[in-house]
Design a protein around this motif. Structure first.
Motif, PDB file in Angstrom:
ATOM      1  N   HIS A   1      32.407 -18.358  22.861  1.00  0.00           N
ATOM      2  CA  HIS A   1      32.592 -16.756  22.488  1.00  0.00           C
ATOM      3  C   HIS A   1      32.942 -16.742  21.021  1.00  0.00           C
ATOM      4  O   HIS A   1      33.509 -17.490  20.347  1.00  0.00           O
ATOM      5  CB  HIS A   1      33.676 -16.373  23.396  1.00  0.00           C
ATOM      6  N   PRO A   2      32.347 -15.673  20.143  1.00  0.00           N
ATOM      7  CA  PRO A   2      32.370 -15.398  18.841  1.00  0.00           C
ATOM      8  C   PRO A   2      33.919 -15.410  18.548  1.00  0.00           C
ATOM      9  O   PRO A   2      34.196 -15.847  17.370  1.00  0.00           O
ATOM     10  CB  PRO A   2      31.568 -14.020  18.665  1.00  0.00           C
ATOM     11  N   LEU A   3      34.678 -14.913  19.291  1.00  0.00           N
ATOM     12  CA  LEU A   3      36.091 -14.658  18.680  1.00  0.00           C
ATOM     13  C   LEU A   3      36.564 -16.114  18.702  1.00  0.00           C
ATOM     14  O   LEU A   3      37.548 -16.391  17.684  1.00  0.00           O
ATOM     15  CB  LEU A   3      36.916 -13.893  19.672  1.00  0.00           C
ATOM     16  N   VAL A   4      36.278 -17.136  19.624  1.00  0.00           N
ATOM     17  CA  VAL A   4      36.950 -18.352  19.388  1.00  0.00           C
ATOM     18  C   VAL A   4      36.536 -19.074  18.417  1.00  0.00           C
ATOM     19  O   VAL A   4      36.949 -19.764  17.662  1.00  0.00           O
ATOM     20  CB  VAL A   4      36.504 -19.024  20.952  1.00  0.00           C
TER      21      VAL A   4
ATOM     22  N   ARG B   1      49.509 -19.134  14.809  1.00  0.00           N
ATOM     23  CA  ARG B   1      48.882 -17.928  15.613  1.00  0.00           C
ATOM     24  C   ARG B   1      47.769 -18.022  15.875  1.00  0.00           C
ATOM     25  O   ARG B   1      47.378 -17.610  17.165  1.00  0.00           O
ATOM     26  CB  ARG B   1      49.231 -16.933  14.580  1.00  0.00           C
ATOM     27  N   LEU B   2      46.781 -18.592  15.286  1.00  0.00           N
ATOM     28  CA  LEU B   2      45.305 -18.671  15.779  1.00  0.00           C
ATOM     29  C   LEU B   2      45.275 -19.635  17.086  1.00  0.00           C
ATOM     30  O   LEU B   2      44.366 -19.294  17.917  1.00  0.00           O
ATOM     31  CB  LEU B   2      44.549 -19.594  14.555  1.00  0.00           C
ATOM     32  N   LEU B   3      45.950 -20.840  16.798  1.00  0.00           N
ATOM     33  CA  LEU B   3      45.838 -21.861  18.215  1.00  0.00           C
ATOM     34  C   LEU B   3      46.468 -20.797  19.192  1.00  0.00           C
ATOM     35  O   LEU B   3      45.900 -20.997  20.610  1.00  0.00           O
ATOM     36  CB  LEU B   3      46.868 -22.930  17.780  1.00  0.00           C
ATOM     37  N   GLU B   4      47.436 -19.993  19.210  1.00  0.00           N
ATOM     38  CA  GLU B   4      48.118 -19.212  20.147  1.00  0.00           C
ATOM     39  C   GLU B   4      47.060 -18.239  20.754  1.00  0.00           C
ATOM     40  O   GLU B   4      46.849 -18.293  22.009  1.00  0.00           O
ATOM     41  CB  GLU B   4      49.164 -18.350  19.732  1.00  0.00           C
ATOM     42  N   GLU B   5      46.343 -17.703  19.873  1.00  0.00           N
ATOM     43  CA  GLU B   5      45.415 -16.559  20.276  1.00  0.00           C
ATOM     44  C   GLU B   5      44.019 -17.386  20.902  1.00  0.00           C
ATOM     45  O   GLU B   5      43.474 -16.681  21.994  1.00  0.00           O
ATOM     46  CB  GLU B   5      44.873 -15.998  19.136  1.00  0.00           C
ATOM     47  N   ILE B   6      43.445 -18.537  20.422  1.00  0.00           N
ATOM     48  CA  ILE B   6      42.284 -19.010  21.024  1.00  0.00           C
ATOM     49  C   ILE B   6      42.918 -19.630  22.422  1.00  0.00           C
ATOM     50  O   ILE B   6      42.005 -19.679  23.482  1.00  0.00           O
ATOM     51  CB  ILE B   6      41.859 -20.361  20.242  1.00  0.00           C
TER      52      ILE B   6
ATOM     53  N   LEU C   1      52.685 -33.786  24.558  1.00  0.00           N
ATOM     54  CA  LEU C   1      53.399 -33.611  23.498  1.00  0.00           C
ATOM     55  C   LEU C   1      52.865 -34.450  22.196  1.00  0.00           C
ATOM     56  O   LEU C   1      52.219 -35.386  22.297  1.00  0.00           O
ATOM     57  CB  LEU C   1      54.915 -34.053  23.649  1.00  0.00           C
ATOM     58  N   ARG C   2      53.088 -33.863  21.080  1.00  0.00           N
ATOM     59  CA  ARG C   2      53.686 -32.588  20.676  1.00  0.00           C
ATOM     60  C   ARG C   2      52.656 -31.438  20.574  1.00  0.00           C
ATOM     61  O   ARG C   2      53.275 -30.502  20.880  1.00  0.00           O
ATOM     62  CB  ARG C   2      54.568 -32.752  19.490  1.00  0.00           C
ATOM     63  N   ALA C   3      51.461 -31.597  20.285  1.00  0.00           N
ATOM     64  CA  ALA C   3      50.750 -30.392  19.843  1.00  0.00           C
ATOM     65  C   ALA C   3      50.214 -29.918  21.177  1.00  0.00           C
ATOM     66  O   ALA C   3      49.786 -28.422  20.865  1.00  0.00           O
ATOM     67  CB  ALA C   3      49.490 -31.128  19.063  1.00  0.00           C
ATOM     68  N   GLY C   4      50.222 -30.350  21.999  1.00  0.00           N
ATOM     69  CA  GLY C   4      49.909 -29.386  23.390  1.00  0.00           C
ATOM     70  C   GLY C   4      50.780 -28.182  23.496  1.00  0.00           C
ATOM     71  O   GLY C   4      50.460 -27.157  24.108  1.00  0.00           O
ATOM     72  N   ASN C   5      52.047 -28.289  23.112  1.00  0.00           N
ATOM     73  CA  ASN C   5      52.818 -27.202  22.920  1.00  0.00           C
ATOM     74  C   ASN C   5      52.268 -25.902  22.258  1.00  0.00           C
ATOM     75  O   ASN C   5      52.592 -24.931  22.594  1.00  0.00           O
ATOM     76  CB  ASN C   5      54.255 -27.558  22.530  1.00  0.00           C
ATOM     77  N   GLY C   6      51.441 -26.219  21.441  1.00  0.00           N
ATOM     78  CA  GLY C   6      50.626 -24.933  20.720  1.00  0.00           C
ATOM     79  C   GLY C   6      49.844 -24.382  21.561  1.00  0.00           C
ATOM     80  O   GLY C   6      49.678 -23.040  21.743  1.00  0.00           O
ATOM     81  N   ILE C   7      49.216 -25.047  22.539  1.00  0.00           N
ATOM     82  CA  ILE C   7      48.277 -24.377  23.510  1.00  0.00           C
ATOM     83  C   ILE C   7      49.018 -23.861  24.611  1.00  0.00           C
ATOM     84  O   ILE C   7      48.724 -22.960  25.177  1.00  0.00           O
ATOM     85  CB  ILE C   7      47.324 -25.637  24.026  1.00  0.00           C
ATOM     86  N   LEU C   8      50.077 -24.494  24.910  1.00  0.00           N
ATOM     87  CA  LEU C   8      51.036 -24.122  26.106  1.00  0.00           C
ATOM     88  C   LEU C   8      51.734 -22.707  25.803  1.00  0.00           C
ATOM     89  O   LEU C   8      51.494 -21.694  26.649  1.00  0.00           O
ATOM     90  CB  LEU C   8      52.058 -25.191  26.288  1.00  0.00           C
ATOM     91  N   ASP C   9      51.902 -22.483  24.547  1.00  0.00           N
ATOM     92  CA  ASP C   9      52.695 -21.129  24.176  1.00  0.00           C
ATOM     93  C   ASP C   9      51.553 -19.992  24.340  1.00  0.00           C
ATOM     94  O   ASP C   9      51.995 -18.962  24.767  1.00  0.00           O
ATOM     95  CB  ASP C   9      52.802 -21.297  22.741  1.00  0.00           C
ATOM     96  N   GLY C  10      50.119 -20.232  23.956  1.00  0.00           N
ATOM     97  CA  GLY C  10      49.434 -19.112  24.134  1.00  0.00           C
ATOM     98  C   GLY C  10      49.070 -18.764  25.698  1.00  0.00           C
ATOM     99  O   GLY C  10      48.967 -17.715  26.110  1.00  0.00           O
ATOM    100  N   MET C  11      48.974 -19.907  26.348  1.00  0.00           N
ATOM    101  CA  MET C  11      48.543 -19.743  27.767  1.00  0.00           C
ATOM    102  C   MET C  11      49.512 -18.991  28.619  1.00  0.00           C
ATOM    103  O   MET C  11      49.387 -18.476  29.618  1.00  0.00           O
ATOM    104  CB  MET C  11      48.176 -21.238  28.243  1.00  0.00           C
ATOM    105  N   LEU C  12      51.104 -19.397  28.328  1.00  0.00           N
ATOM    106  CA  LEU C  12      52.076 -18.628  28.867  1.00  0.00           C
ATOM    107  C   LEU C  12      52.003 -17.168  28.863  1.00  0.00           C
ATOM    108  O   LEU C  12      52.453 -16.363  29.340  1.00  0.00           O
ATOM    109  CB  LEU C  12      53.355 -19.303  28.633  1.00  0.00           C
ATOM    110  N   HIS C  13      51.258 -16.706  27.740  1.00  0.00           N
ATOM    111  CA  HIS C  13      51.041 -15.233  27.672  1.00  0.00           C
ATOM    112  C   HIS C  13      50.429 -14.819  28.789  1.00  0.00           C
ATOM    113  O   HIS C  13      50.430 -13.807  29.138  1.00  0.00           O
ATOM    114  CB  HIS C  13      50.310 -14.847  26.381  1.00  0.00           C
ATOM    115  N   ILE C  14      49.268 -15.377  29.066  1.00  0.00           N
ATOM    116  CA  ILE C  14      48.259 -14.937  30.227  1.00  0.00           C
ATOM    117  C   ILE C  14      48.861 -15.375  31.520  1.00  0.00           C
ATOM    118  O   ILE C  14      48.393 -14.780  32.476  1.00  0.00           O
ATOM    119  CB  ILE C  14      46.856 -15.752  29.831  1.00  0.00           C
ATOM    120  N   LEU C  15      49.533 -16.463  31.681  1.00  0.00           N
ATOM    121  CA  LEU C  15      49.956 -17.111  32.968  1.00  0.00           C
ATOM    122  C   LEU C  15      51.527 -17.120  32.792  1.00  0.00           C
ATOM    123  O   LEU C  15      52.160 -18.326  32.831  1.00  0.00           O
ATOM    124  CB  LEU C  15      49.514 -18.366  33.432  1.00  0.00           C
TER     125      LEU C  15
END
Ligand code: URA
Length: 212
Positions: free
Chosen positions: A13-16, A35-40, A82-96
């Motif tokens: 996707h172009p945004l990604v 912030r970008l990792l959270e958005e992606i 851990l530990r960088a997975g937490n950057g993705i986790l934070d974003g996904m928790l907004h959706i789930l």
């Protein structure tokens, strides 16, 4: 050169892709990177959950009754490496927001170069869909180990979500776990002599937490 990999979904996707390019730039600040990792991650979450089953329940809107679709079954489990997975986790928790969360800590044994567990805490996984998240699939050794640890807990399904992947990491993961589908924003070209993904974005944990 176009390459295709089995059981890999590249979210093009172009945004990604735009946000990923901003993350790759070496001058991108820690706060922007985070912030970008959270958005992606929110956008990757949208793709990785596309096949979640729905059930219909009778509800009343202010206007009329209807059979409305709701997610079926037990809550998804997001497992952060851990530990960088937490950057993705934070974003996904907004959706789930109701997802259950597990953590896996692995370090690399300096002699054997193999991943060794130092932390493992996950909720009950029986009958749940598991999303294992780690920004970088480089050699694939940690991902192979993490998937094996989660498989032992009998989830209904396992998917792996990585911001970036290297062909070597995909091959290693699928040598051991061909059934696990990988969702990623990019399959980069190679691993360098330090096992960094090229062109990549550097050390994801350092860039996310400002530890360099
Ligand atoms: N881990 C990272 O953080 N970056 C890489 O390029 C490879 C592994």
């Amino acid at each position: 050169m176009s390459r295709s990999f089995e059981n890999v979904v590249v979210v093009d996707h172009p945004l990604v892709q735009h946000k990923l390019s901003l993350m790759r730039k070496k001058d991108t600040s820690t706060s922007s990177f985070r912030r970008l990792l959270e958005e992606i991650s929110m956008l990757l979450c949208y793709e990785v959950t596309r096949d979640l089953p729905l059930v219909h329940e009778r509800i009343e809107t202010p206007v009329a009754p209807m059979d409305a679709p709701f997610l079926e079954g037990k809550k998804v489990v997001i497992v952060s490496i851990l530990r960088a997975g937490n950057g993705i986790l934070d974003g996904m928790l907004h959706i789930l927001p109701s997802a259950r969360v597990g953590h896996i800590g692995l370090y690399r044994d300096p002699e054997t170069k193999q991943p060794v567990e130092y932390f493992f805490k996950v909720p009950d996984m029986e009958g749940r869909d598991a999303l294992i998240v780690d920004p970088m699939l480089a050699t694939g050794h940690s991902a192979v180990k993490a998937v094996s640890m989660i498989k032992a807990k009998n989830p209904k399904s396992i998917k792996l979500v990585c911001l970036l992947t290297a062909p070597e990491g995909i091959a290693e993961l699928h040598k051991h776990h061909p059934d696990v589908r990988i969702f990623t924003a990019s399959v980069d070209s190679h691993l360098n002599e330090h096992a960094y993904i090229g062109p990549g974005l550097g050390d994801a944990g350092d860039r996310l937490f400002g530890t360099k």
